[in-house]
Motif scaffolding. Sequence first.
Motif, short mmCIF file in Angstrom:
data_model
loop_
_atom_site.label_atom_id
_atom_site.label_comp_id
_atom_site.label_asym_id
_atom_site.label_seq_id
_atom_site.Cartn_x
_atom_site.Cartn_y
_atom_site.Cartn_z
N GLY A 97 -5.51 -2.46 -5.19
CA GLY A 97 -5.00 -2.48 -5.97
C GLY A 97 -3.26 -3.33 -5.51
O GLY A 97 -1.61 -3.69 -6.15
N PHE A 142 -10.56 0.67 -2.89
CA PHE A 142 -9.61 0.66 -3.85
C PHE A 142 -8.21 0.61 -4.20
O PHE A 142 -7.48 0.28 -5.09
CB PHE A 142 -10.15 1.44 -5.75
CG PHE A 142 -10.89 1.07 -5.97
CD1 PHE A 142 -11.00 1.11 -7.12
CD2 PHE A 142 -12.42 1.12 -5.04
CE1 PHE A 142 -12.18 1.25 -7.88
CE2 PHE A 142 -13.55 0.44 -6.14
CZ PHE A 142 -13.75 0.24 -6.99
N TRP A 143 -7.63 1.41 -3.37
CA TRP A 143 -6.13 1.78 -2.88
C TRP A 143 -5.93 0.32 -2.98
O TRP A 143 -4.70 -0.63 -2.68
CB TRP A 143 -5.60 2.76 -1.98
CG TRP A 143 -4.78 3.10 -1.39
CD1 TRP A 143 -3.20 2.56 -1.92
CD2 TRP A 143 -4.32 3.32 -0.40
NE1 TRP A 143 -2.55 2.82 -1.48
CE2 TRP A 143 -2.81 3.73 0.17
CE3 TRP A 143 -4.74 4.39 0.68
CZ2 TRP A 143 -1.99 4.79 0.24
CZ3 TRP A 143 -4.60 5.50 1.54
CH2 TRP A 143 -2.40 5.17 1.35
N ALA A 198 0.02 1.57 -6.47
CA ALA A 198 -1.26 0.09 -5.65
C ALA A 198 -2.99 1.23 -6.07
O ALA A 198 -3.75 0.62 -6.61
CB ALA A 198 -1.47 0.81 -4.30
N THR A 251 0.67 -1.06 0.09
CA THR A 251 -0.41 0.53 -0.34
C THR A 251 0.48 1.74 -0.19
O THR A 251 0.39 2.34 -0.59
CB THR A 251 -0.59 -0.20 1.21
OG1 THR A 251 -0.32 -0.09 2.48
CG2 THR A 251 -2.17 -1.15 1.28
N SER A 269 -3.10 -6.64 -5.28
CA SER A 269 -3.29 -7.52 -6.37
C SER A 269 -1.73 -7.02 -7.14
O SER A 269 -1.58 -7.64 -7.63
CB SER A 269 -3.70 -6.45 -7.79
OG SER A 269 -5.03 -6.42 -7.16
N LEU A 281 -3.63 0.96 -9.69
CA LEU A 281 -3.97 -0.90 -10.28
C LEU A 281 -5.66 -1.03 -9.82
O LEU A 281 -6.30 -1.48 -10.01
CB LEU A 281 -2.83 -1.44 -9.43
CG LEU A 281 -3.16 -3.35 -9.86
CD1 LEU A 281 -2.77 -2.71 -11.48
CD2 LEU A 281 -1.51 -3.92 -9.08
N GLY A 282 -5.16 -0.26 -8.41
CA GLY A 282 -7.02 -0.26 -7.86
C GLY A 282 -8.10 -0.02 -8.48
O GLY A 282 -9.03 -0.65 -8.94
#
Lengths: 194, 562
Positions: free
Chosen positions: B523, B519-520, B425, B419, B526, B428-429
Amino acid sequence: MSAPGTMEPTEVIARARAGDAEAWGQLYHDYAPAIFRFCRRALPTREDAEDATMEVFMKLRGKLNQYDTTRSFTAWLYKVAANHCWDSLRRRRTRQDKETGDLENVPLEHPDPSQLERLIEQRTSEEVRKALEKLGARARMALVMRYYSDMSYDEIADALGVRRAFVGVVLLRARHELRQALEGGSALAAGGAS
Amino acid sequence: MSQTPEEKSKHLDEMTCLLYIERQLDRARGLEVSAHTQECVACRTLLRAMERESRLLTRAMLEEDEPLPSRLAQFQEKARRSMQWIWGLVFGLAATGVYAFYTQYILLWQTQLEQAGFGGSNLLGLLIFQGTMWKGWQSVITLLEVLAMLTLAGLGALVFRRRIRRGSALALVFAGLCTVVSMPPAASATEFRKGQSPTVNKDEIIKGDVYLSGERVKIEGRVEGDVFAAGKDIEINGQVTGDVISAGRYLQVRGTVDGNVRSAGNTAVISGSVGKNMMWFGDVVTVESTGKVGGSVTMFGDSLAIDGHVGRDILFFGTGINVNGAVEGGIREKGHTLIIGANAQVGGPIHFEGDKPAEVSSSAKLASPVEFKQMEHRKEYRDSSYYIWQVIWASAYILFGLVLFALMPNFSEEAVKATEQYGAAAGLGILVGCGLPIAALIACVTVVGLFIGISTLFLWFAALHFGQIVVAALIGQWLMGRTQEIWPLVGRMVVGFVLLRLCTMIPHVGWVFKYGAAFWGIGAISLVVYRRLQPVIAPGMPSGPYTPPLPPSTTMGGVQPA
């Protein structure tokens, strides 16, 4: 109850396999100090070693049924610990810090026997342990597997994911790294005899 | 000790010495080394120094310089004791969380769907065996096949994981899956047509399924099976005895579809007949006055206009419905507007949740009056139960985090670290957070992809929540400092999550914190998943130049070239 290096605890293992909590406690009590020391030598920090020891024993609960009772329990346990520690180091990619460059670039020169002998004579166990901490992950792992847990070349090759023929090379380079660390970076390991 | 090159070449190399003292040389070579060291002082000294080095190493490592940490000494006892209350708490809170989830979401959806005429006693049964997804036993068999295949793939991955490097194992499994999925069934007569305007001509009869892709897809003839179509404009003027599964900008059904229509796109116009149900993900659906849908209509999109005939219920989530035809079942809508015109006939109950009451013509024939519910816009701030539920939800989240951190300590730790790569992050998020559900919905449109789509949606949903937990742990670290250990990290996660939850409760902007964190976090997760899926580079072994030469009689290592 046997600890590493003594008689194998066949009965305790059988009870632990059957889910006997007391037997588990006994195994942990007998083997945790040795496994902790193994992890302590192999991993960078004390906290890592503590975590790894607990994780190895947690893993052991699930794996005990895979243990072949005709073979040495201690050796098997060290193998589990070695795989765990190496996986952990590999995931962190700490090996990339030092090793890629080292193995590719440092030539294996013939050391000066007398100078090497003097170096070995002058160094204490504590100094060696401190020097070990400065090594790259794979060099340290290889030395720990060979000289702490007495693992065979085949087992080391399997744990590190290298060909057996390279184990000697890995160990020799690890020794060179260690000598450099003991010398504080002097040129002994890089060919005092040349 | 300086030596000339001639002298040096006579000596043993260090590798041979190491292999000798490690007893890795074969007997003959070992005897040679032994004989040489009897005569050569330099080599004997080297051998002795290396032996001492080995002993020093072993001694240094075996020395008990540190006692077993008390944490480890008490680990067994602590673990046993802590499990009792932790698992009690875990199950208690988990039950609360599951109950809350069930009553607030699942039950609501299920009730809505049941009232819309889909029946079924549970969501899975409802999705698989009832309503718009029903395709007969063949689809059940297909689903079971997919499930069996996925199980086999999972087992395969487990078996091969140890033997093949992770990336290769995954590649192997996915390649196998793709092969199996893409293989057409041997017995069926499936046709594939593509081009600018793939067409089933007027007098043509296709016995079996047909896959059509192109800019303008037309079915003028008869298809005795399912139609899978992808294109800009899709026109069905002939007859399809099975289902139509399509993705395209515009779908027009002028002919007859005996089965279901399941589609995603921009606009659908039904002026012909659909025998069973219709499901549409997209902007507009119009059932014209000549149009007929035998079953129900389910739509997630913008607007739905019914001028023709719908045999069962309408379930709608979107902007608005305009009914000016006949609906034999009920209507359930969550949207902004509902207009019921003069020619409308509705045979079942009408539930409408929106911003303003439905506009109902006095000439419309309704089985019961419209049941209107004003859509609530965060009125709950004034309700004490809102805060109680916030506490319950926060507990459930913390519990979820606790379980995940305990089950996957390394993954969680890596995710929290990831994070801190703010740009990567967050970027991608947004990509994964938005892209994954779209991909999953597209997968849902096809029968084979239904299970994968739903699983992906569940995973995405779980990752959104886990994302918040990961970000909460980072916030906790900002406040309380970094830690490498898992339980202190859990403590920081709890502190961070309480703060984050408070932020999400701020009127009007709370959602920014909530979805921003989700979303952060997704990411960061991911990123970790991506890194883990990368093939593990073999430890940088030296290549050719460092390989010691292997004389014929030597098992390991070798001698220095003469």
